[in-house]
Design an enzyme around this catalytic site. Structure first.
Site, PDB file in Angstrom:
ATOM      1  N   GLY A 216      41.154 108.558  29.194  1.00 19.69           N
ATOM      2  CA  GLY A 216      40.479 107.310  28.531  1.00 19.69           C
ATOM      3  C   GLY A 216      39.172 107.645  27.902  1.00 19.69           C
ATOM      4  O   GLY A 216      38.831 108.890  28.139  1.00 19.69           O
ATOM      5  N   GLY A 219      32.900 107.148  29.734  1.00 21.22           N
ATOM      6  CA  GLY A 219      32.183 106.281  30.293  1.00 21.22           C
ATOM      7  C   GLY A 219      33.085 105.029  30.960  1.00 21.22           C
ATOM      8  O   GLY A 219      32.780 104.187  31.281  1.00 21.22           O
ATOM      9  N   THR A 220      34.442 105.066  31.020  1.00 21.49           N
ATOM     10  CA  THR A 220      35.229 103.932  31.433  1.00 21.49           C
ATOM     11  C   THR A 220      35.794 104.038  32.970  1.00 21.49           C
ATOM     12  O   THR A 220      36.074 103.337  33.536  1.00 21.49           O
ATOM     13  CB  THR A 220      36.593 104.135  30.713  1.00 21.49           C
ATOM     14  OG1 THR A 220      37.197 105.455  30.804  1.00 21.49           O
ATOM     15  CG2 THR A 220      36.464 103.411  29.361  1.00 21.49           C
ATOM     16  N   GLY A 221      35.084 105.295  33.722  1.00 22.72           N
ATOM     17  CA  GLY A 221      35.048 105.168  35.064  1.00 22.72           C
ATOM     18  C   GLY A 221      36.004 106.082  35.537  1.00 22.72           C
ATOM     19  O   GLY A 221      36.754 106.233  36.813  1.00 22.72           O
ATOM     20  N   THR A 223      35.852 109.455  36.126  1.00 21.70           N
ATOM     21  CA  THR A 223      35.241 110.334  37.467  1.00 21.70           C
ATOM     22  C   THR A 223      35.108 109.617  38.717  1.00 21.70           C
ATOM     23  O   THR A 223      35.388 109.988  39.732  1.00 21.70           O
ATOM     24  CB  THR A 223      33.887 110.851  36.998  1.00 21.70           C
ATOM     25  OG1 THR A 223      34.038 111.564  35.735  1.00 21.70           O
ATOM     26  CG2 THR A 223      33.397 111.791  38.017  1.00 21.70           C
ATOM     27  N   HIS A 437      44.781  89.969  12.525  1.00 20.65           N
ATOM     28  CA  HIS A 437      45.749  91.058  12.276  1.00 20.65           C
ATOM     29  C   HIS A 437      46.781  90.988  13.334  1.00 20.65           C
ATOM     30  O   HIS A 437      47.950  91.133  13.365  1.00 20.65           O
ATOM     31  CB  HIS A 437      44.873  92.037  11.918  1.00 20.65           C
ATOM     32  CG  HIS A 437      45.713  93.280  11.612  1.00 20.65           C
ATOM     33  ND1 HIS A 437      45.765  94.245  10.311  1.00 20.65           N
ATOM     34  CD2 HIS A 437      46.510  94.236  12.518  1.00 20.65           C
ATOM     35  CE1 HIS A 437      46.636  95.022  10.341  1.00 20.65           C
ATOM     36  NE2 HIS A 437      47.083  95.356  11.565  1.00 20.65           N
ATOM     37  N   GLU A 438      46.245  91.175  14.442  1.00 22.88           N
ATOM     38  CA  GLU A 438      47.135  91.383  15.981  1.00 22.88           C
ATOM     39  C   GLU A 438      47.774  89.960  15.939  1.00 22.88           C
ATOM     40  O   GLU A 438      49.012  90.221  16.054  1.00 22.88           O
ATOM     41  CB  GLU A 438      46.172  91.606  17.014  1.00 22.88           C
ATOM     42  CG  GLU A 438      45.440  92.947  17.047  1.00 22.88           C
ATOM     43  CD  GLU A 438      46.404  94.289  16.464  1.00 22.88           C
ATOM     44  OE1 GLU A 438      47.650  94.214  16.557  1.00 22.88           O
ATOM     45  OE2 GLU A 438      45.998  95.012  15.987  1.00 22.88           O
ATOM     46  N   HIS A 441      50.684  90.130  13.579  1.00 19.81           N
ATOM     47  CA  HIS A 441      52.076  90.896  14.282  1.00 19.81           C
ATOM     48  C   HIS A 441      52.752  90.164  15.132  1.00 19.81           C
ATOM     49  O   HIS A 441      53.846  90.009  15.167  1.00 19.81           O
ATOM     50  CB  HIS A 441      51.232  92.304  14.676  1.00 19.81           C
ATOM     51  CG  HIS A 441      50.962  93.285  13.953  1.00 19.81           C
ATOM     52  ND1 HIS A 441      51.734  93.784  12.842  1.00 19.81           N
ATOM     53  CD2 HIS A 441      49.831  94.147  13.915  1.00 19.81           C
ATOM     54  CE1 HIS A 441      51.076  94.849  12.137  1.00 19.81           C
ATOM     55  NE2 HIS A 441      49.860  94.953  12.836  1.00 19.81           N
ATOM     56  N   ASP A 514      49.876 100.714   9.492  1.00 21.70           N
ATOM     57  CA  ASP A 514      50.768  99.889   9.352  1.00 21.70           C
ATOM     58  C   ASP A 514      51.523 100.130   8.108  1.00 21.70           C
ATOM     59  O   ASP A 514      52.861 100.321   7.925  1.00 21.70           O
ATOM     60  CB  ASP A 514      50.470  98.336   9.309  1.00 21.70           C
ATOM     61  CG  ASP A 514      49.819  97.817  10.720  1.00 21.70           C
ATOM     62  OD1 ASP A 514      50.111  98.723  11.681  1.00 21.70           O
ATOM     63  OD2 ASP A 514      49.266  96.949  10.604  1.00 21.70           O
TER      64      ASP A 514
END
Ligand code: ADP
Ligand code: MG
Ligand code: ZN
Length: 634
Positions: A216, A219-221, A223, A437-438, A441, A514
């Site tokens: 990931g 800094g997303t955790g 560790t 955009h999403e 889709h 895309d």
């Protein structure tokens, strides 16, 4: 260099010398003694009497005030007949620096001064001149020798003492200290269960994962999660960072790995955690510099240890990286880091939960609503949020407030966003574009029949380049695609860009991937699958892929002529513009729903397929739960 540290060089494992003292220590004492002696001598030579200029000395001689002198190589010492008149306490001794003066002896004789030459006892400075470089040399040599010998099976146990293995017997972190990464947490709970009671699993003959790789953005955790697993399971936690293995000297890293695993095995059940795995697990490449030798040896050692390791003993190897794409494929093979857990950036709810954790110990004013702060911090990772709370507290302290209020948070956010600009935090306008955009889709994928149902839409920026994604989940494995399937897929791929066109009257660069994928599909339909009426059932490409691997072969041109090439291009253009029209028709018919979905998506950032279908008003999909979701479009 401290004496105790160098001594094992001469005496492996601290054996004592014949005198009960280690010879190396004696050597050091001897050296220190010599040095002192030298200093004392120098002091003696220079400090005899008052220092006077040579001219004054000559004047004294001329006046007949000097009784005797001793001429050294560099200095002249002498004595006056009587102490200087104006200062009776001054000594009669004096020294002066010698000057090249061939007539001096004549003058001395004329004034009947006693004089003698002096052979300075020079053995000591000479000896020191020899010994100091020698000792330095031995020291440096020993230093290198030590590091290398550590690599050779650790005879002198230096690999152990050098390796910073952080072994925590009792980790304090728990899953409650981590938030916003629920999916990763769920996957890791199984590991905790196993570590708590390995026997229960092995008695049933189950295969326990050997290695778990946390992947990931920074800094997303990752560790933090690894530590939490150890904390929850109450097992020792051995951790090392990949960069610590990478040393200049070949073999040291490999020895450390060996050491790490040895220590871990003795303490099983436990966790071995290798942070920043990419530092040592980069794909092995041939390099002109040859400096990768060390890393390669280390990596090979790690692979060997992981293979030779019996996970039934209860040692789980965890790794973390934010660059999984550079890892050597050998690391990801079954029996090694065969399980990957995605630790992604948190959505609004996750951010709120993380803020809650980090504000627990902070005095907060009543006007702070963490939900508002969470909404304002799209794109922040856990570490950024922890930092934000800290910044806000500092700001409050600076103005002598008793509690942190909303204004402190606001200014901290502004400050951090400015700092994060480099890390690409999306602006409000960009988020809106991505949301349309999403949604585009997702709506096309849901409205068109026969497509895989949408599993999830997200506008949480991911570490791997995508600003958002729409994930479709296949209901069953597919081996064949019909022309209709492919045309629908093209419409979905173009749906994102079309939604931007319709809602904002403008298209962004976000649709580039895309378009590339859509063009590839359209080209394959024409030139490989013979799905174009205009060109007929002909394969124009020859064999494009290696037989067993999904590796494209180098392009072969010349299977068709210039004129055919033009017809192929025209056909691709026609197919793509048909798909574009389909997407536009669907989105225009569902203009209101496009707004609804987009608004909701901006609010919650991640939307499950079920909610999407409810918003659009179509029947729920029934997907088998164990199929692996793949991002369909971004
Ligand atoms: P990574 O290893 O993924 O780069 P870290 O685990 O080192 O990130 O995170 C650094 C710090 O940020 C943690 O010590 C923690 O204080 C905070 N943090 C990061 N992610 C989270 C999270 N999901 N929940 C709570 N705190 C987090
Ligand atoms: Mg980390
Ligand atoms: Zn897209």
């Amino acid at each position: 260099m401290a004496p105790q540290k160098t001594s094992p060089r001469f005496n492996p494992r601290g054996a004592k010398g014949p005198l009960g003292k280690r010879p190396a220590t004696t050597l050091w004492y001897g050296l220190a003694f010599l040095l002192l002696l030298g200093l004392w001598q120098m002091f003696n030579f220079t400090s005899a009497g008052r220092a006077i200029p040579y001219s004054e000395f000559k004047a004294l001689v001329k006046n007949g005030e000097v009784s005797d002198v001793t001429i050294g190589e560099q200095t002249i010492r002498g004595e006056l007949r009587q102490a200087p008149a104006n200062d009776s306490k001054a000594s009669k001794q004096f020294t002066t620096t010698r000057v090249e003066d061939p007539k001096l002896t004549e003058e001395l004789e004329a004034k009947q001064v006693k004089y003698s030459g002096e052979a300075i006892n020079k053995w000591l400075p000479d000896l020191l001149g020899w010994i100091i470089p020698l000792v330095l040399f031995i020291g440096i040599w020993g230093f290198f020798f030590r590091r290398m010998s550590g690599a050779e099976g650790g005879v002198m146990s230096f690999a152990r003492s050098k390796a910073k293995i952080y072994a925590d017997d009792e980790v304090k972190v728990r899953f409650t200290d981590v938030a916003g990464v629920d999916e990763a947490e769920d996957e890791l709970k199984e590991i905790v269960e196993f570590l708590k009671n390995p026997k229960k699993y092995t008695n049933l003959g189950g295969r326990i994962p050997k290695g778990v790789l946390l992947v990931g953005p920074p800094g997303t955790g990752k560790t933090l999660l690894a530590r939490a697993v150890a904390g929850e399971a109450h097992v020792p936690f051995f951790s090392m960072s990949g960069s610590e293995f990478v040393e200049m000297f070949v073999g040291v890293g490999a020895a450390r790995i060996r050491d790490l695993f040895q220590q871990a095995e003795a303490k099983a059940p436990c966790i071995v955690f290798i942070d920043e795995l990419d530092a040592l697990g980069k794909a092995r490449v041939q390099s002109a510099l040859g400096s990768h030798e060390e890393r390669e040896q280390t990596l090979n050692q790690l692979l060997a240890e992981m293979d030779g390791f019996d996970s039934r003993k209860g040692v789980i190897i965890m790794g973390a990286t934010n660059r999984p794409e550079v890892l050597d494929v050998a690391l990801l093979r079954p029996g090694r880091f065969d399980r990957q857990v995605l630790v992604d950036k948190p959505d609004v709810k996750g951010r709120e939960a993380i803020l809650r954790i980090h504000t627990k110990a902070v005095k907060m004013a009543g006007d702070v609503d963490l939900r508002v702060i969470a909404a304002r911090t799209a794109g922040f990772a856990g570490a950024d949020l922890a930092n934000l709370v800290n910044e806000a507290a500092l700001l409050a302290a600076r103005t002598d407030k008793t509690a942190v209020d909303i204004r402190d948070f606001e200014s901290a956010i502004d400050r951090l966003i400015a700092g994060l600009e480099k890390k690409r935090v999306m602006s409000t306008k960009e988020r809106k574009i991505v949301a349309y955009h999403e949604s585009g889709h997702a709506i096309v994928a849901t409205v068109l029949p026969g497509l895989d149902p949408v599993h999830k839409i997200s506008i949480v920026q991911r570490g791997f380049g995508a600003l958002g994604y729409t994930m479709q989940l296949p209901l069953e494995d597919r081996y064949l695609m019909t022309r209709g399937d492919l045309l629908s897929q093209l419409a979905v791929l173009l749906g994102g860009r079309t939604a931007e066109e319709i809602a904002l009257g403008e298209i962004s660069t976000g649709a580039q991937n895309d378009l590339q994928r859509a063009t590839d599909i359209a080209r394959a339909m024409v030139t490989e699958f013979g799905m174009s009426d205009a060109l007929g059932a002909i394969n124009y490409e020859g064999q494009k892929r290696a037989r067993f691997l999904d590796i494209p072969l180098p392009p072969e041109r010349g299977l068709y002529g210039e004129e055919t090439a033009q017809r192929i291009d025209a056909e691709i253009t026609r197919i793509l513009s048909d798909a574009h029209n389909t997407a536009r028709r669907i989105l225009e018919e569902n203009r209101g729903k496009l707004e609804t979905v987009t608004t909701r998506l901006l609010e919650i950032e991640v939307m499950e397929g079920a909610e999407l279908r409810a918003l659009i008003g179509v029947a729920p999909a029934t997907a088998s739960p164990d199929t692996v979701p793949l991002p369909a479009a971004d």
